[in-house]
Write an enzyme that holds these catalytic residues in place. Structure first.
Site, PDB file in Angstrom:
ATOM      1  N   ASP A 185       0.861  -1.185   0.000  1.00 18.30           N
ATOM      2  CA  ASP A 185       0.000   0.000   0.000  1.00 18.30           C
ATOM      3  C   ASP A 185       0.897   1.235   0.000  1.00 18.30           C
ATOM      4  O   ASP A 185       2.108   1.135   0.209  1.00 18.30           O
ATOM      5  CB  ASP A 185      -0.885  -0.007   1.261  1.00 18.30           C
ATOM      6  CG  ASP A 185      -1.782   1.224   1.353  1.00 18.30           C
ATOM      7  OD1 ASP A 185      -2.285   1.675   0.307  1.00 18.30           O
ATOM      8  OD2 ASP A 185      -1.972   1.744   2.467  1.00 18.30           O
ATOM      9  N   SER A 186       0.265   2.370  -0.187  1.00 16.66           N
ATOM     10  CA  SER A 186       1.008   3.634  -0.092  1.00 16.66           C
ATOM     11  C   SER A 186       1.519   3.852   1.336  1.00 16.66           C
ATOM     12  O   SER A 186       2.467   4.590   1.548  1.00 16.66           O
ATOM     13  CB  SER A 186       0.088   4.790  -0.483  1.00 16.66           C
ATOM     14  OG  SER A 186      -1.105   4.734   0.276  1.00 16.66           O
ATOM     15  N   TYR A 230      -1.046   8.638  -1.823  1.00 17.56           N
ATOM     16  CA  TYR A 230      -1.037   8.534  -3.277  1.00 17.56           C
ATOM     17  C   TYR A 230      -2.276   9.216  -3.878  1.00 17.56           C
ATOM     18  O   TYR A 230      -2.278   9.622  -5.034  1.00 17.56           O
ATOM     19  CB  TYR A 230      -1.070   7.059  -3.705  1.00 17.56           C
ATOM     20  CG  TYR A 230       0.233   6.297  -3.593  1.00 17.56           C
ATOM     21  CD1 TYR A 230       1.397   6.869  -3.074  1.00 17.56           C
ATOM     22  CD2 TYR A 230       0.286   4.967  -4.027  1.00 17.56           C
ATOM     23  CE1 TYR A 230       2.572   6.137  -2.991  1.00 17.56           C
ATOM     24  CE2 TYR A 230       1.466   4.229  -3.950  1.00 17.56           C
ATOM     25  CZ  TYR A 230       2.608   4.811  -3.427  1.00 17.56           C
ATOM     26  OH  TYR A 230       3.772   4.075  -3.355  1.00 17.56           O
ATOM     27  N   CYS A 265      -4.274  -1.264  -2.140  1.00 17.10           N
ATOM     28  CA  CYS A 265      -4.449   0.185  -2.240  1.00 17.10           C
ATOM     29  C   CYS A 265      -5.292   0.447  -3.479  1.00 17.10           C
ATOM     30  O   CYS A 265      -4.939   0.008  -4.584  1.00 17.10           O
ATOM     31  CB  CYS A 265      -3.080   0.844  -2.372  1.00 17.10           C
ATOM     32  SG  CYS A 265      -3.129   2.603  -2.735  1.00 17.10           S
ATOM     33  N   ASN A 266      -6.394   1.124  -3.280  1.00 16.33           N
ATOM     34  CA  ASN A 266      -7.303   1.382  -4.406  1.00 16.33           C
ATOM     35  C   ASN A 266      -6.653   2.275  -5.458  1.00 16.33           C
ATOM     36  O   ASN A 266      -6.768   2.028  -6.652  1.00 16.33           O
ATOM     37  CB  ASN A 266      -8.579   2.060  -3.899  1.00 16.33           C
ATOM     38  CG  ASN A 266      -9.436   1.104  -3.107  1.00 16.33           C
ATOM     39  OD1 ASN A 266     -10.330   0.482  -3.631  1.00 16.33           O
ATOM     40  ND2 ASN A 266      -9.157   0.965  -1.825  1.00 16.33           N
ATOM     41  N   GLU A 316      -5.597   8.946   9.286  1.00 17.41           N
ATOM     42  CA  GLU A 316      -4.144   9.053   9.489  1.00 17.41           C
ATOM     43  C   GLU A 316      -3.816   9.736  10.809  1.00 17.41           C
ATOM     44  O   GLU A 316      -2.780   9.481  11.411  1.00 17.41           O
ATOM     45  CB  GLU A 316      -3.513   9.802   8.323  1.00 17.41           C
ATOM     46  CG  GLU A 316      -3.631   8.991   7.045  1.00 17.41           C
ATOM     47  CD  GLU A 316      -2.364   8.974   6.228  1.00 17.41           C
ATOM     48  OE1 GLU A 316      -1.593   9.913   6.327  1.00 17.41           O
ATOM     49  OE2 GLU A 316      -2.172   7.978   5.509  1.00 17.41           O
ATOM     50  N   CYS A 373     -11.439   2.853  -0.446  1.00 18.97           N
ATOM     51  CA  CYS A 373     -10.148   3.320   0.065  1.00 18.97           C
ATOM     52  C   CYS A 373      -9.788   2.434   1.257  1.00 18.97           C
ATOM     53  O   CYS A 373     -10.642   2.156   2.115  1.00 18.97           O
ATOM     54  CB  CYS A 373     -10.271   4.773   0.505  1.00 18.97           C
ATOM     55  SG  CYS A 373      -8.818   5.375   1.359  1.00 18.97           S
ATOM     56  N   HIS A 390      -8.276   2.922   3.888  1.00 20.93           N
ATOM     57  CA  HIS A 390      -8.378   3.522   5.229  1.00 20.93           C
ATOM     58  C   HIS A 390      -9.792   3.417   5.811  1.00 20.93           C
ATOM     59  O   HIS A 390      -9.962   3.448   7.031  1.00 20.93           O
ATOM     60  CB  HIS A 390      -8.019   5.011   5.177  1.00 20.93           C
ATOM     61  CG  HIS A 390      -6.560   5.282   5.023  1.00 20.93           C
ATOM     62  ND1 HIS A 390      -5.825   4.773   3.976  1.00 20.93           N
ATOM     63  CD2 HIS A 390      -5.703   6.013   5.782  1.00 20.93           C
ATOM     64  CE1 HIS A 390      -4.574   5.187   4.096  1.00 20.93           C
ATOM     65  NE2 HIS A 390      -4.477   5.933   5.183  1.00 20.93           N
TER      66      HIS A 390
HETATM   67  N1  DGL Z   1      -4.384   3.490   0.339  1.00 21.61           N
HETATM   68  C1  DGL Z   1      -4.996   4.540  -0.438  1.00 21.61           C
HETATM   69  C2  DGL Z   1      -6.191   3.961  -1.216  1.00 21.61           C
HETATM   70  O1  DGL Z   1      -6.735   2.927  -0.874  1.00 21.61           O
HETATM   71  C3  DGL Z   1      -5.445   5.690   0.420  1.00 21.61           C
HETATM   72  C4  DGL Z   1      -4.315   6.532   0.988  1.00 21.61           C
HETATM   73  C5  DGL Z   1      -3.546   7.308  -0.050  1.00 21.61           C
HETATM   74  O2  DGL Z   1      -4.096   8.285  -0.605  1.00 21.61           O
HETATM   75  O3  DGL Z   1      -2.411   6.944  -0.328  1.00 21.61           O
HETATM   76  O4  DGL Z   1      -6.576   4.543  -2.198  1.00 21.61           O
END
Ligand code: DGL
Length: 267
Positions: free
Chosen positions: A10-11, A42, A73-74, A152, A184, A186
């Site tokens: 993931d990011s 991201y 990560c989406n 976060e 997402c 999160h």
């Molecule tokens: N993990 C990212 C997602 O699922 C969300 C956090 C980010 O913006 O990096 O899109």
């Protein structure tokens, strides 16, 4: 039987919500988690840039000899899933297709809502996946960047959070959706609050749970499952130097992370 690890990335730490579901679904599997905490988030970035990061991380995990990669990560899935699959000979699972498929199965009025990052919404990835399965379904997507910030900062409840959730969901309610995809990684952390704001008629779908089901199925179908009885290894990498991976990670994963290996990506 294959005792190599599953690579999950993931990011940042959000993908730990996906890892948690993978561990629940296939507890005997070893895992290597990679969080690009130096470059998170991201979501607001250009998708071309995200794609570059994703290719670097995938190479890192591939070089660790993982047997399967999960893009937890989406935004990364939206940016690079299709291209990655063409470049690698191991199975790769993203988080968008499993969530989209479940939404299609659950909508009765053919109106599906998505809350996600700006990058994921602008990519139209959920809409495209849903239309592939049922072109009659209408998808309504809303970027919800503040919700990423709340999570976060470990703000997982309270009036300010509820107000932000309601503000993002309002146009989706007005569009009369009956299914809401948490697009997402999160958002499963604030699922209870999202459910409370959604009302009874709306089914909330978390990509994390659906992705973990796909991992289990893929391992079985390809004969890649680990043998039973051996303690699985949990390895964590991150790129950031001052991130609170331990603290936040515990909250996301639901269990303690004892060691995180710091590494660099040559971008
Ligand atoms: N993990 C990212 C997602 O699922 C969300 C956090 C980010 O913006 O990096 O899109």
């Amino acid at each position: 039987m294959d005792n190599r690890a599953i690579g999950v990335f993931d990011s940042g730490v959000g993908g730990l919500t996906v890892l948690r579901e993978i561990i629940k679904a296939v507890p005997d599997e070893s895992t290597i988690y990679f969080g690009d905490t130096e470059r998170v988030p991201y979501g607001p970035r250009d998708l071309g840039e995200v794609k570059k990061f994703v290719f670097k991380i995938t190479k890192f995990l591939y070089d660790k000899d993982v047997k399967l990669i999960v893009i937890a990560c989406n935004t990364s899935t939206a940016a690079a899933f299709n291209d990655l699959k063409k470049h690698y000979d191991i199975p790769i699972i993203g988080v968008i297709e499993p969530g989209a498929r479940t939404a299609v199965c659950n909508t009765r009025n053919k109106k599906v809502g998505v809350i996600a990052t700006k990058g994921t919404v602008e990519s139209n990835a959920y809409q495209e996946e849903i239309e592939k399965i049922d072109p009659d379904i209408k998808t309504f997507s809303v970027p919800a960047p503040l919700l990423v910030d709340f999570v976060e900062k470990s703000i997982l409840e309270g009036r300010r959070l509820n107000r932000a959730i309601y503000g993002y969901l309002k146009p989706l309610f007005e569009a009369d959706i009956d299914v809401l995809i948490l697009g997402c990684t999160h958002f499963p952390l604030i699922e209870k609050q999202i459910l409370a704001c959604s009302g009874n008629g709306i089914r909330v779908i978390s990509s994390a749970v659906e992705t973990a089901k796909d991992v289990k199925k893929m391992l079985k179908e390809r004969g890649l499952s680990a043998g039973k009885g051996k303690k699985p290894q949990r390895i964590f990498y991150e790129t950031g130097i001052s991130s609170n991976f331990f603290e936040v990670g515990k909250m996301f994963l639901g269990e303690e992370i004892r060691e995180v290996i710091r590494t660099k990506l040559d971008i």
